[in-house]
Design an enzyme around this catalytic site. Structure first.
Site, PDB file in Angstrom:
ATOM      1  N   CYS A 159       0.823  -1.213   0.000  1.00  0.00           N
ATOM      2  CA  CYS A 159       0.000   0.000   0.000  1.00  0.00           C
ATOM      3  C   CYS A 159       0.857   1.263   0.000  1.00  0.00           C
ATOM      4  O   CYS A 159       1.353   1.688   1.059  1.00  0.00           O
ATOM      5  CB  CYS A 159      -0.926  -0.002   1.220  1.00  0.00           C
ATOM      6  SG  CYS A 159      -1.964   1.457   1.294  1.00  0.00           S
TER       7      CYS A 159
ATOM      8  N   CYS B  18      -0.584   4.098   2.085  1.00  0.00           N
ATOM      9  CA  CYS B  18      -0.404   3.963   3.527  1.00  0.00           C
ATOM     10  C   CYS B  18       1.040   4.241   3.935  1.00  0.00           C
ATOM     11  O   CYS B  18       1.292   4.875   4.958  1.00  0.00           O
ATOM     12  CB  CYS B  18      -0.744   2.543   3.986  1.00  0.00           C
ATOM     13  SG  CYS B  18      -2.211   1.839   3.246  1.00  0.00           S
ATOM     14  N   ASP B  19       1.990   3.732   3.163  1.00  0.00           N
ATOM     15  CA  ASP B  19       3.378   3.685   3.641  1.00  0.00           C
ATOM     16  C   ASP B  19       4.357   4.549   2.858  1.00  0.00           C
ATOM     17  O   ASP B  19       5.519   4.686   3.266  1.00  0.00           O
ATOM     18  CB  ASP B  19       3.875   2.227   3.622  1.00  0.00           C
ATOM     19  CG  ASP B  19       3.033   1.342   4.528  1.00  0.00           C
ATOM     20  OD1 ASP B  19       2.606   1.842   5.587  1.00  0.00           O
ATOM     21  OD2 ASP B  19       2.781   0.190   4.174  1.00  0.00           O
TER      22      ASP B  19
END
Ligand code: NAP
Length: 307
Positions: A131, A134-135
């Site tokens: 992701c 997300c990261d």
């Protein structure tokens, strides 16, 4: 006994919830391990009709959730562990507790695949992820790579150029599967370097157990080399979340639920919508459309049972 339980709160589940709630079915919606589904891990959605400027995936999901709640859908966090057809109704084991429902809409989506390399699962969160949204921000001014050649890989690689110093795009073939607009955008980005005909054969770790690079094999020459980088973003597709239903509902060879007619599965009163049954289109809009269809199919099936 519930009228209708909807499993999943991605595009399919939430659209089913909106329709089922507006049909006065008082649906119970189960939010599993990834509330909001795959759209929560994406950035700008540019192809959902009605948003000419694009819309953030998480924002679109929040709005659908609000809409479902507004019409009376009830939401409960819970992971479905088991499923049993009971003749004229069905039951589900949710976090250890059995719940019964007349109709069931399965919209549990699909989860990201990884490369199946040694020690892989334990590296998630330590320089391995699926992701970028997300990261990505954790990897500023360092090299990273994306694995895959589809729309997800191109989208993630392009997004990661906001943070990373360089983004290797490692693909097992010499052409991208992605749509032309996404592929062109990625390949035109000076921070993205494609590594064609190649596969990662091992993750290289530093003393703290964090990814410090990858070993890459050129699949045409068999030559192995190493790339120094801090994070691997895997974007090689998804697997359907059908574990509790395997052997109980008809699935294809890859575990996707089979829809017999409309969204009906092979069991009466059990319907499937979205990526859990669709390995062809896999779009937010098609998932939403199937969620709508499943709620209508469930409503008609319930009416038939009562009539
Ligand atoms: P995908 O289209 O199935 O692409 C998966 C990619 O991963 C392919 O290039 C495939 O290689 C590669 N791959 C598969 N298994 C692999 C393995 N074991 N090792 C290395 N590479 C592997 O998946 P996706 O990109 O996630 O897209 C899924 C769907 O969502 C598509 O319909 C796509 O259009 C849609 N999507 C749309 C958007 C958007 O419009 N904004 C964004 C993301 C996704 P091969 O090419 O050799 O098969």
């Amino acid at each position: 006994m519930e009228n209708v339980i909807i499993i999943g709160t991605g595009c399919a589940g939430l659209t089913a919830a909106i329709y089922a709630a507006r049909a006065n079915l008082n649906p119970l919606v189960l939010e599993g391990r990834q509330p909001g589904g795959q759209l929560t891990t994406t950035t700008a959605v540019e192809n959902f009709p009605g948003f000419p400027e694009g819309v953030d995936g998480p924002e679109l999901i929040i709005r659908m959730h609000q809409q479902a709640e507004k019409f009376g859908s009830r939401f409960q966090y819970g992971v479905v562990e088991d499923f049993e057809p009971m003749g004229n109704h069905n039951r589900l084991k949710v976090d250890g507790v059995w719940v019964e429902t007349k109709a069931l809409i399965i919209a549990s989506g699909a989860s990201p695949r990884y490369l199946d390399l040694d020690g892989e699962k334990s590296l998630i969160g330590h320089g391995l992820t699926s992701c970028a949204t997300c990261d990505g921000a954790f990897y500023r001014d360092v090299p990273v790579c994306v694995v895959g050649g589809g729309d997800s890989a191109c989208e993630e690689a392009t997004f990661l150029t906001r943070f990373a110093s360089k983004v290797y795009l490692i693909h097992r073939r010499d052409t991208l599967r992605a749509s032309k607009i996404m592929a062109d955008r990625a390949l035109a980005n000076p921070k993205i370097e494609p590594i064609w005909n190649s596969a990662i054969t091992a993750y290289l770790l530093d003393d703290e157990g964090e990814v410090r690079g990858v070993q890459v094999k050129n699949l045409t020459t068999d030559a192995e080399s190493e790339l120094d980088l801090k994070c691997v973003f895997v974007a090689i597709g998804h697997e359907p979340n059908t574990a509790p239903f395997l052997g109980k509902l008809a699935t294809d060879a890859n575990g996707y639920l089979i829809q017999k007619e409309g969204t009906h599965t092979d069991l009466p009163g059990v319907f499937a919508a979205g990526d859990v049954a669709d390995h062809v289109y896999r779009q937010a809009i098609t998932a939403a459309g199937e969620g709508c269809a499943a709620a209508i199919d469930a409503e008609r099936w319930l009416a038939e049972q009562e009539g």
